[in-house]
Design a protein around this motif. Structure first.
Motif, PDB file in Angstrom:
ATOM      1  N   LEU A   1       0.837  -1.185   0.000  1.00  0.00           N
ATOM      2  CA  LEU A   1       0.000   0.000   0.000  1.00  0.00           C
ATOM      3  C   LEU A   1       0.873   1.236   0.000  1.00  0.00           C
ATOM      4  O   LEU A   1       1.843   1.299   0.729  1.00  0.00           O
ATOM      5  CB  LEU A   1      -0.876   0.011   1.249  1.00  0.00           C
ATOM      6  CG  LEU A   1      -1.879  -1.116   1.397  1.00  0.00           C
ATOM      7  CD1 LEU A   1      -2.498  -1.053   2.783  1.00  0.00           C
ATOM      8  CD2 LEU A   1      -2.930  -1.042   0.338  1.00  0.00           C
ATOM      9  N   GLU A   2       0.518   2.220  -0.769  1.00  0.00           N
ATOM     10  CA  GLU A   2       1.248   3.475  -0.754  1.00  0.00           C
ATOM     11  C   GLU A   2       0.421   4.537  -0.071  1.00  0.00           C
ATOM     12  O   GLU A   2      -0.795   4.553  -0.181  1.00  0.00           O
ATOM     13  CB  GLU A   2       1.580   3.925  -2.181  1.00  0.00           C
ATOM     14  CG  GLU A   2       2.776   3.214  -2.733  1.00  0.00           C
ATOM     15  CD  GLU A   2       3.303   3.877  -3.979  1.00  0.00           C
ATOM     16  OE1 GLU A   2       3.037   5.072  -4.195  1.00  0.00           O
ATOM     17  OE2 GLU A   2       3.976   3.183  -4.736  1.00  0.00           O
ATOM     18  N   ILE A   3       1.084   5.433   0.632  1.00  0.00           N
ATOM     19  CA  ILE A   3       0.453   6.544   1.297  1.00  0.00           C
ATOM     20  C   ILE A   3       0.454   7.726   0.321  1.00  0.00           C
ATOM     21  O   ILE A   3       1.424   7.940  -0.397  1.00  0.00           O
ATOM     22  CB  ILE A   3       1.225   6.921   2.579  1.00  0.00           C
ATOM     23  CG1 ILE A   3       1.429   5.694   3.473  1.00  0.00           C
ATOM     24  CG2 ILE A   3       0.526   8.021   3.330  1.00  0.00           C
ATOM     25  CD1 ILE A   3       0.174   5.072   4.009  1.00  0.00           C
ATOM     26  N   ILE A  28     -11.874   2.961   6.031  1.00  0.00           N
ATOM     27  CA  ILE A  28     -10.625   2.214   5.955  1.00  0.00           C
ATOM     28  C   ILE A  28      -9.531   3.009   6.667  1.00  0.00           C
ATOM     29  O   ILE A  28      -9.355   4.198   6.404  1.00  0.00           O
ATOM     30  CB  ILE A  28     -10.223   1.983   4.487  1.00  0.00           C
ATOM     31  CG1 ILE A  28     -11.358   1.300   3.733  1.00  0.00           C
ATOM     32  CG2 ILE A  28      -8.920   1.195   4.393  1.00  0.00           C
ATOM     33  CD1 ILE A  28     -11.262   1.460   2.236  1.00  0.00           C
ATOM     34  N   TYR A  29      -8.796   2.352   7.548  1.00  0.00           N
ATOM     35  CA  TYR A  29      -7.669   2.964   8.251  1.00  0.00           C
ATOM     36  C   TYR A  29      -6.403   2.256   7.805  1.00  0.00           C
ATOM     37  O   TYR A  29      -6.328   1.037   7.854  1.00  0.00           O
ATOM     38  CB  TYR A  29      -7.829   2.812   9.765  1.00  0.00           C
ATOM     39  CG  TYR A  29      -9.072   3.489  10.293  1.00  0.00           C
ATOM     40  CD1 TYR A  29      -9.013   4.777  10.802  1.00  0.00           C
ATOM     41  CD2 TYR A  29     -10.297   2.834  10.275  1.00  0.00           C
ATOM     42  CE1 TYR A  29     -10.157   5.401  11.293  1.00  0.00           C
ATOM     43  CE2 TYR A  29     -11.444   3.453  10.752  1.00  0.00           C
ATOM     44  CZ  TYR A  29     -11.364   4.737  11.260  1.00  0.00           C
ATOM     45  OH  TYR A  29     -12.491   5.348  11.727  1.00  0.00           O
ATOM     46  N   LEU A  45      -0.896   7.550   9.892  1.00  0.00           N
ATOM     47  CA  LEU A  45      -2.224   6.946   9.982  1.00  0.00           C
ATOM     48  C   LEU A  45      -3.140   7.738   9.061  1.00  0.00           C
ATOM     49  O   LEU A  45      -3.202   8.969   9.138  1.00  0.00           O
ATOM     50  CB  LEU A  45      -2.755   6.996  11.415  1.00  0.00           C
ATOM     51  CG  LEU A  45      -4.175   6.475  11.629  1.00  0.00           C
ATOM     52  CD1 LEU A  45      -4.267   4.990  11.285  1.00  0.00           C
ATOM     53  CD2 LEU A  45      -4.623   6.721  13.056  1.00  0.00           C
ATOM     54  N   VAL A  46      -3.823   7.045   8.140  1.00  0.00           N
ATOM     55  CA  VAL A  46      -4.704   7.689   7.170  1.00  0.00           C
ATOM     56  C   VAL A  46      -6.077   7.027   7.244  1.00  0.00           C
ATOM     57  O   VAL A  46      -6.174   5.801   7.346  1.00  0.00           O
ATOM     58  CB  VAL A  46      -4.152   7.565   5.726  1.00  0.00           C
ATOM     59  CG1 VAL A  46      -5.016   8.348   4.742  1.00  0.00           C
ATOM     60  CG2 VAL A  46      -2.705   8.021   5.649  1.00  0.00           C
ATOM     61  N   LYS A  47      -7.141   7.855   7.187  1.00  0.00           N
ATOM     62  CA  LYS A  47      -8.513   7.335   7.168  1.00  0.00           C
ATOM     63  C   LYS A  47      -9.141   7.670   5.815  1.00  0.00           C
ATOM     64  O   LYS A  47      -9.099   8.810   5.357  1.00  0.00           O
ATOM     65  CB  LYS A  47      -9.338   7.972   8.282  1.00  0.00           C
ATOM     66  CG  LYS A  47     -10.778   7.480   8.305  1.00  0.00           C
ATOM     67  CD  LYS A  47     -11.573   8.147   9.421  1.00  0.00           C
ATOM     68  CE  LYS A  47     -13.006   7.660   9.451  1.00  0.00           C
ATOM     69  NZ  LYS A  47     -13.778   8.324  10.528  1.00  0.00           N
ATOM     70  N   TYR A  48      -9.728   6.647   5.192  1.00  0.00           N
ATOM     71  CA  TYR A  48     -10.444   6.789   3.929  1.00  0.00           C
ATOM     72  C   TYR A  48     -11.898   6.395   4.152  1.00  0.00           C
ATOM     73  O   TYR A  48     -12.188   5.526   4.974  1.00  0.00           O
ATOM     74  CB  TYR A  48      -9.856   5.852   2.858  1.00  0.00           C
ATOM     75  CG  TYR A  48      -8.399   6.091   2.564  1.00  0.00           C
ATOM     76  CD1 TYR A  48      -8.017   6.978   1.564  1.00  0.00           C
ATOM     77  CD2 TYR A  48      -7.413   5.407   3.253  1.00  0.00           C
ATOM     78  CE1 TYR A  48      -6.675   7.179   1.280  1.00  0.00           C
ATOM     79  CE2 TYR A  48      -6.069   5.603   2.979  1.00  0.00           C
ATOM     80  CZ  TYR A  48      -5.710   6.495   1.987  1.00  0.00           C
ATOM     81  OH  TYR A  48      -4.388   6.693   1.716  1.00  0.00           O
ATOM     82  N   ASN A  49     -12.814   7.002   3.380  1.00  0.00           N
ATOM     83  CA  ASN A  49     -14.201   6.534   3.453  1.00  0.00           C
ATOM     84  C   ASN A  49     -14.351   5.282   2.592  1.00  0.00           C
ATOM     85  O   ASN A  49     -13.391   4.832   1.968  1.00  0.00           O
ATOM     86  CB  ASN A  49     -15.190   7.641   3.065  1.00  0.00           C
ATOM     87  CG  ASN A  49     -15.099   8.056   1.603  1.00  0.00           C
ATOM     88  OD1 ASN A  49     -14.554   7.361   0.757  1.00  0.00           O
ATOM     89  ND2 ASN A  49     -15.630   9.223   1.309  1.00  0.00           N
ATOM     90  N   ASP A  51     -15.580   4.899  -0.178  1.00  0.00           N
ATOM     91  CA  ASP A  51     -15.373   5.154  -1.605  1.00  0.00           C
ATOM     92  C   ASP A  51     -13.893   5.351  -1.932  1.00  0.00           C
ATOM     93  O   ASP A  51     -13.529   5.612  -3.068  1.00  0.00           O
ATOM     94  CB  ASP A  51     -16.144   6.398  -2.045  1.00  0.00           C
ATOM     95  CG  ASP A  51     -17.640   6.167  -2.061  1.00  0.00           C
ATOM     96  OD1 ASP A  51     -18.075   5.039  -2.395  1.00  0.00           O
ATOM     97  OD2 ASP A  51     -18.383   7.113  -1.735  1.00  0.00           O
ATOM     98  N   GLY A  52     -13.038   5.261  -0.908  1.00  0.00           N
ATOM     99  CA  GLY A  52     -11.611   5.421  -1.115  1.00  0.00           C
ATOM    100  C   GLY A  52     -11.115   6.856  -1.057  1.00  0.00           C
ATOM    101  O   GLY A  52      -9.949   7.126  -1.339  1.00  0.00           O
ATOM    102  N   GLU A  53     -11.983   7.801  -0.669  1.00  0.00           N
ATOM    103  CA  GLU A  53     -11.569   9.196  -0.545  1.00  0.00           C
ATOM    104  C   GLU A  53     -10.906   9.413   0.807  1.00  0.00           C
ATOM    105  O   GLU A  53     -11.424   8.984   1.825  1.00  0.00           O
ATOM    106  CB  GLU A  53     -12.783  10.121  -0.659  1.00  0.00           C
ATOM    107  CG  GLU A  53     -13.488  10.045  -1.980  1.00  0.00           C
ATOM    108  CD  GLU A  53     -14.767  10.862  -1.979  1.00  0.00           C
ATOM    109  OE1 GLU A  53     -14.789  11.953  -1.378  1.00  0.00           O
ATOM    110  OE2 GLU A  53     -15.754  10.389  -2.566  1.00  0.00           O
ATOM    111  N   LYS A  54      -9.764  10.100   0.791  1.00  0.00           N
ATOM    112  CA  LYS A  54      -9.057  10.350   2.048  1.00  0.00           C
ATOM    113  C   LYS A  54      -9.848  11.355   2.885  1.00  0.00           C
ATOM    114  O   LYS A  54     -10.226  12.424   2.412  1.00  0.00           O
ATOM    115  CB  LYS A  54      -7.655  10.886   1.793  1.00  0.00           C
ATOM    116  CG  LYS A  54      -6.847  11.030   3.067  1.00  0.00           C
ATOM    117  CD  LYS A  54      -5.446  11.469   2.798  1.00  0.00           C
ATOM    118  CE  LYS A  54      -5.495  12.909   2.371  1.00  0.00           C
ATOM    119  NZ  LYS A  54      -4.212  13.527   2.220  1.00  0.00           N
TER     120      LYS A  54
END
Length: 70
Positions: A1-3, A28-29, A45-49, A51-54
């Protein structure tokens, strides 16, 4: 996975996602790290909805590192 690039400083030599989790709403975290030429590391740490939007991203200095480079 890439940030995403807007989370990681341009001087990072590597960014890597190492784990992910889903919550009850399908968000998604992703947790991971970025490493710099001086071999110091920042934690991410990144959170996405679903739909994959950050939605947001947080970056913290890794152990023994100077303040964030971004």
């Amino acid at each position: 996975l890439e940030i995403h690039d807007d989370v990681v400083a341009a001087t990072a030599t590597e960014d890597k996602g190492v784990a992910l989790a889903l919550d009850a709403y399908g968000n998604i975290y992703v947790t991971g790290y970025c490493t710099y030429a001086d071999m110091l590391t920042d934690l991410i740490l990144v959170k996405y909805n679903n739909d994959g939007e950050k939605l947001w991203a947080k970056k913290e200095d890794g152990p023994g590192g100077p303040p964030s480079r971004k």
